[in-house]
Design a protein around this motif. Structure first.
Motif, PDB file in Angstrom:
ATOM      1  N   LYS A  27      41.023  46.906  39.994  1.00  0.00           N
ATOM      2  CA  LYS A  27      41.211  46.681  38.804  1.00  0.00           C
ATOM      3  C   LYS A  27      40.316  47.222  38.105  1.00  0.00           C
ATOM      4  CE  LYS A  27      41.908  43.923  34.275  1.00  0.00           C
ATOM      5  NZ  LYS A  27      42.601  42.435  33.904  1.00  0.00           N
ATOM      6  N   ARG A  28      38.388  46.414  38.593  1.00  0.00           N
ATOM      7  CA  ARG A  28      37.398  47.000  38.376  1.00  0.00           C
ATOM      8  C   ARG A  28      36.845  47.408  39.751  1.00  0.00           C
ATOM      9  NH1 ARG A  28      34.703  43.197  34.507  1.00  0.00           N
ATOM     10  NH2 ARG A  28      33.878  41.921  35.942  1.00  0.00           N
ATOM     11  N   GLN A  29      36.160  48.281  40.181  1.00  0.00           N
ATOM     12  CA  GLN A  29      36.121  48.916  41.562  1.00  0.00           C
ATOM     13  C   GLN A  29      34.476  49.393  41.915  1.00  0.00           C
ATOM     14  OE1 GLN A  29      37.890  52.933  41.974  1.00  0.00           O
ATOM     15  NE2 GLN A  29      39.573  52.336  40.439  1.00  0.00           N
ATOM     16  N   PHE A  30      33.995  48.701  39.746  1.00  0.00           N
ATOM     17  CA  PHE A  30      32.534  49.353  40.478  1.00  0.00           C
ATOM     18  C   PHE A  30      31.905  47.642  39.196  1.00  0.00           C
ATOM     19  CE2 PHE A  30      28.421  51.341  39.778  1.00  0.00           C
ATOM     20  CZ  PHE A  30      28.230  51.350  40.899  1.00  0.00           C
ATOM     21  N   VAL A  31      31.125  47.245  40.080  1.00  0.00           N
ATOM     22  CA  VAL A  31      29.961  46.678  38.869  1.00  0.00           C
ATOM     23  C   VAL A  31      29.674  47.259  38.039  1.00  0.00           C
ATOM     24  CG1 VAL A  31      29.351  44.923  41.255  1.00  0.00           C
ATOM     25  CG2 VAL A  31      27.949  46.569  40.352  1.00  0.00           C
ATOM     26  N   ILE A  32      29.452  46.362  36.968  1.00  0.00           N
ATOM     27  CA  ILE A  32      28.734  46.788  35.643  1.00  0.00           C
ATOM     28  C   ILE A  32      27.525  45.679  35.362  1.00  0.00           C
ATOM     29  CG2 ILE A  32      29.182  46.421  32.847  1.00  0.00           C
ATOM     30  CD1 ILE A  32      32.033  45.949  33.239  1.00  0.00           C
ATOM     31  N   PHE A  33      26.405  46.956  35.272  1.00  0.00           N
ATOM     32  CA  PHE A  33      25.282  46.456  35.197  1.00  0.00           C
ATOM     33  C   PHE A  33      24.995  45.938  33.904  1.00  0.00           C
ATOM     34  CE2 PHE A  33      20.161  47.118  35.318  1.00  0.00           C
ATOM     35  CZ  PHE A  33      19.701  46.510  36.116  1.00  0.00           C
ATOM     36  N   GLU A  34      23.725  44.941  33.157  1.00  0.00           N
ATOM     37  CA  GLU A  34      23.949  44.555  31.962  1.00  0.00           C
ATOM     38  C   GLU A  34      23.756  45.800  30.831  1.00  0.00           C
ATOM     39  OE1 GLU A  34      20.550  41.620  30.321  1.00  0.00           O
ATOM     40  OE2 GLU A  34      19.573  42.364  31.678  1.00  0.00           O
ATOM     41  N   GLY A  35      24.499  45.551  30.359  1.00  0.00           N
ATOM     42  CA  GLY A  35      24.025  46.604  29.398  1.00  0.00           C
ATOM     43  C   GLY A  35      24.882  48.255  28.895  1.00  0.00           C
ATOM     44  N   CYS A  36      25.344  48.483  30.555  1.00  0.00           N
ATOM     45  CA  CYS A  36      26.395  49.271  30.704  1.00  0.00           C
ATOM     46  C   CYS A  36      27.855  49.196  29.781  1.00  0.00           C
ATOM     47  CB  CYS A  36      26.132  49.700  32.154  1.00  0.00           C
ATOM     48  SG  CYS A  36      25.043  50.035  32.661  1.00  0.00           S
ATOM     49  N   SER A  37      28.137  47.729  29.813  1.00  0.00           N
ATOM     50  CA  SER A  37      29.796  47.986  29.222  1.00  0.00           C
ATOM     51  C   SER A  37      30.586  48.912  29.048  1.00  0.00           C
ATOM     52  CB  SER A  37      30.310  46.205  27.980  1.00  0.00           C
ATOM     53  OG  SER A  37      29.310  45.379  29.330  1.00  0.00           O
ATOM     54  N   ASP A  38      30.343  49.257  27.785  1.00  0.00           N
ATOM     55  CA  ASP A  38      30.124  50.154  26.564  1.00  0.00           C
ATOM     56  C   ASP A  38      30.792  51.504  27.372  1.00  0.00           C
ATOM     57  OD1 ASP A  38      31.329  48.134  25.132  1.00  0.00           O
ATOM     58  OD2 ASP A  38      29.461  48.295  23.834  1.00  0.00           O
ATOM     59  N   ALA A  39      29.772  51.752  28.391  1.00  0.00           N
ATOM     60  CA  ALA A  39      29.595  53.915  28.523  1.00  0.00           C
ATOM     61  C   ALA A  39      30.448  53.586  29.653  1.00  0.00           C
ATOM     62  CB  ALA A  39      28.541  53.146  29.951  1.00  0.00           C
ATOM     63  N   ASN A  40      31.060  55.412  29.405  1.00  0.00           N
ATOM     64  CA  ASN A  40      31.665  56.054  29.907  1.00  0.00           C
ATOM     65  C   ASN A  40      31.437  55.739  30.840  1.00  0.00           C
ATOM     66  OD1 ASN A  40      32.903  56.224  27.163  1.00  0.00           O
ATOM     67  ND2 ASN A  40      32.252  58.092  27.139  1.00  0.00           N
ATOM     68  N   ASP A  41      30.881  56.084  31.946  1.00  0.00           N
ATOM     69  CA  ASP A  41      30.549  56.113  33.069  1.00  0.00           C
ATOM     70  C   ASP A  41      30.213  55.464  33.349  1.00  0.00           C
ATOM     71  OD1 ASP A  41      29.719  56.796  35.927  1.00  0.00           O
ATOM     72  OD2 ASP A  41      29.988  58.777  35.210  1.00  0.00           O
ATOM     73  N   LYS A  42      30.093  54.119  34.006  1.00  0.00           N
ATOM     74  CA  LYS A  42      29.722  52.725  34.525  1.00  0.00           C
ATOM     75  C   LYS A  42      28.634  52.461  35.939  1.00  0.00           C
ATOM     76  CE  LYS A  42      33.049  49.839  31.955  1.00  0.00           C
ATOM     77  NZ  LYS A  42      33.385  51.125  31.397  1.00  0.00           N
ATOM     78  N   GLU A  43      29.333  53.459  36.283  1.00  0.00           N
ATOM     79  CA  GLU A  43      28.609  53.580  37.818  1.00  0.00           C
ATOM     80  C   GLU A  43      27.408  54.268  37.290  1.00  0.00           C
ATOM     81  OE1 GLU A  43      28.751  55.373  42.340  1.00  0.00           O
ATOM     82  OE2 GLU A  43      30.771  55.226  41.205  1.00  0.00           O
ATOM     83  N   LYS A  44      27.529  55.922  36.438  1.00  0.00           N
ATOM     84  CA  LYS A  44      26.091  56.873  36.326  1.00  0.00           C
ATOM     85  C   LYS A  44      25.058  55.579  35.450  1.00  0.00           C
ATOM     86  CE  LYS A  44      24.601  60.495  34.577  1.00  0.00           C
ATOM     87  NZ  LYS A  44      24.674  61.579  33.907  1.00  0.00           N
TER      88      LYS A  44
END
Length: 279
Positions: A27-44
């Motif tokens: 369902k979520r393929q990549f981890v979410i770093f602190e401060g990246c929850s609302d980013a369009n490209d969470k990996e970047k």
């Protein structure tokens, strides 16, 4: 007559991200770093946040002073391989931050792991947390005029260590459809065969080496065209070093080079050749 027994090992450390290769299970393929929850490209976002965090740590005197002294260029690369557990916490014994050109700093670089916050983990289709390894290679500019180490955003490496490579080079005769670990094993066997056949075993008796174990450490690179370059050797005798370089130079052009983020890159290798000499 003295005899040689060869013991060979090609050093390679490979981490794979299984979830990114099988998105249908997650369902979520990549981890979410602190401060990246609302980013369009969470990996970047992860890449940028982690690179900036590491840069901030590198500017502490604990790191900066020795880096400025030991670095041979005005840029350095820092590789990261971080294993996050099912709850998003770092598993330190299976994670590392390093610069292979500054080998003596390896344990010190790992101290940076303590400053990385817990992430939101990869999730399977049932919302269960899944352990995952995330790898990166970051570039930093050493701005000595401002006494500062500056992240190079959008850095694209030309040389990538095995620890974070996505696809290892493919040696002739090895099945390119194999996984990274199997390809490394196949290459190890092929290089071992070449050394056993081509190395001049009579050289030992000519040099008058005593019975026992002799080691030659070889470093070389496979460039983005699949060619072996920059061969170096360190051993107990110059003639042994020269012979090791001669033999490694006979490695044929590989079927394909290593790939990082879908681009061909140069990759360093290290091979210790161990001789057991007996009468």
């Amino acid at each position: 007559m003295k005899l040689f027994t060869f013991l060979l090992a090609l050093f390679a450390f490979v981490n794979l991200s299984w979830s990114q290769k099988h998105p249908e299970f997650y369902k979520r393929q990549f981890v979410i770093f602190e401060g990246c929850s609302d980013a369009n490209d969470k990996e970047k976002c992860y890449d940028i946040k982690l690179q900036e965090l590491i840069g901030k740590q590198l500017n502490n005197s604990l790191f900066k002073d020795s880096i400025f002294i030991k670095a041979k260029k005005d840029t350095i690369t820092v590789s990261t391989s971080i294993l996050y557990d099912e709850k998003g916490a770092i598993v330190k014994e299976y994670s590392h931050i390093s610069n292979y050109a500054l080998e003596t700093e390896e344990n010190k670089f790992n101290l940076i792991l303590d400053s990385i916050a817990k992430v939101k983990p990869v999730l399977d289709t049932y919302n269960n947390g899944v352990a995952s390894t995330v790898t990166n290679l970051f570039g930093y500019f050493l701005d000595k005029s401002k006494d500062s180490i500056v992240p190079i955003l959008g850095f694209e490496p030309t040389e990538v260590p095995f620890a974070i490579i996505e696809k290892v080079p493919v040696y002739k005769g090895c099945n390119e459809n194999l996984g990274n670990k199997e390809l490394v094993s196949c290459m190890n066997g092929k290089v071992g065969e070449l050394i056993s056949k081509k190395f001049n075993a009579k050289l030992a008796s000519k040099l008058g080496l005593p019975n026992g174990v002799v080691r030659i450490f070889i470093n070389f690179k496979i460039d983005k065209d699949g060619k072996v370059i920059d061969i170096r050797a360190r051993g107990p005798h110059k003639k042994l070093e020269e012979e090791a370089i001669r033999v490694i130079s006979k490695i044929p052009k590989l079927k394909s080079p290593g790939f990082y983020r879908k681009k061909p890159v140069t990759m360093p290798f290290s091979i210790p050749i161990v001789f057991r000499i007996t009468d």
